[in-house]
Design a protein around this motif. Sequence first.
Motif, PDB file in Angstrom:
ATOM      1  N   VAL A  47      -2.485  -2.441  -7.126  1.00  0.00           N
ATOM      2  CA  VAL A  47      -2.009  -1.593  -8.109  1.00  0.00           C
ATOM      3  C   VAL A  47      -0.816  -2.139  -8.754  1.00  0.00           C
TER       4      VAL A  47
ATOM      5  N   LYS B 127      -0.316  -3.817 -12.886  1.00  0.00           N
ATOM      6  CA  LYS B 127       0.758  -3.226 -13.515  1.00  0.00           C
ATOM      7  C   LYS B 127       1.425  -4.220 -14.410  1.00  0.00           C
TER       8      LYS B 127
ATOM      9  N   PHE C  29      -7.546  13.370 -13.522  1.00  0.00           N
ATOM     10  CA  PHE C  29      -7.619  12.101 -13.110  1.00  0.00           C
ATOM     11  C   PHE C  29      -8.223  11.198 -14.222  1.00  0.00           C
TER      12      PHE C  29
ATOM     13  N   ASN D 136      -5.707   6.824  -4.862  1.00  0.00           N
ATOM     14  CA  ASN D 136      -4.787   6.110  -5.231  1.00  0.00           C
ATOM     15  C   ASN D 136      -4.989   5.089  -6.262  1.00  0.00           C
TER      16      ASN D 136
ATOM     17  N   GLY E  40      -4.472   6.704  -9.481  1.00  0.00           N
ATOM     18  CA  GLY E  40      -3.122   7.176  -9.584  1.00  0.00           C
ATOM     19  C   GLY E  40      -2.636   8.107  -8.676  1.00  0.00           C
TER      20      GLY E  40
ATOM     21  N   SER F  77      -1.914  10.281  -5.037  1.00  0.00           N
ATOM     22  CA  SER F  77      -1.009  10.035  -3.967  1.00  0.00           C
ATOM     23  C   SER F  77      -1.545   9.671  -2.665  1.00  0.00           C
TER      24      SER F  77
END
Length: 343
Positions: free
Chosen positions: A110, A114, A172, A307, A310, A312
């Motif tokens: 992740v 980014k 999501f 996850n 996005g 948790s």
Amino acid sequence: MAVSNHQLLDAWLQVLHLSELKKGQTVTVLTNSTSHPQTVEMALMAAHSFGAIVNKLELPHVNAEKSLSRDPLAYLGATPLANNPAAIAMLKESDLVLDLMTLLFSNEQVEILKSGTKILLAIEPPEILVRTVPTQADRERVKRHAARLTGAKTMTVTSKAGTNMRFPLGEFPVVSEYGFVDEPGRWDHWPSGFLFTFPNEGGSTGTIVIDEGDILLPQKSYAKEKIILTVENGYATKIEGGIDAQLLAEYMSTFNDPEGYAISHIGWGLQPRCHWSTLSLYDREQTIGMDARAYEGNFLFSLGPNNEAGGSRTTACHIDIPLRHCTVCLDGEEVVREGKVLD
């Protein structure tokens, strides 16, 4: 059947072209000791052919003392990038990472995405890669179906075997997999050809029946009898049936993590070059079963983390189960009818 270097190189060249690799860009081929040597060699050669700056990064194995299987998706714990800022920095500085090792469902992946780095996972055997070279038509079809899923508020799934599920949607994003990475920060998997989202936390309810012949992953086995999952408030609360149900329940219990029973991603397969029957032709250690995940008309649901989209929820336990002969509806409109995709 074995694949010639020429065939595999040509496949890589097509995929890198679709991934819009340009001269002078930096490509890092990420490997470990079990990465297929022919795949590694042809990936490096193809990247060099584009005039890219090419690196190879080999990292050690982890999680061997925790996982019950050699399948890289059987235990989603720490990756070799954990506490390895030098390796993470190298991957962030790359325009494209060819992941021949598996970073899936990791915080490090992740973080790298980014930064704008593109990541393409490719760990299936060479003959599967050659058979499932992606195309622009794959992308267009997956995107069309993704547009139908985007904005839907409810997915319902039924089958003659007894599945009757309701999934509320909207929390999501929709994820499209079509086998190449043509946008900065994009992750994809070759082979693929499907789409999915994650249901709203705590909202999924109903019954899922894994019928005879449906596939369990990472077990990489065909169910020999029905397994009945009762889903309440987003979690599988009961696993009932015969020996197959007992094997699944016992395997999941070894993680000692209630989050492993949560409903994870849900979607359907769109890849006509993948087949339900392919898994029966392979030894379990030869494949991770991407044919099963992507074959056209399956309803693929999973248990475990979210996850990747996005959420948790992180857990080492991740189960993928593609079901045959299901009817999938979005806000009451059929998109798959008894295992047949409605285009």
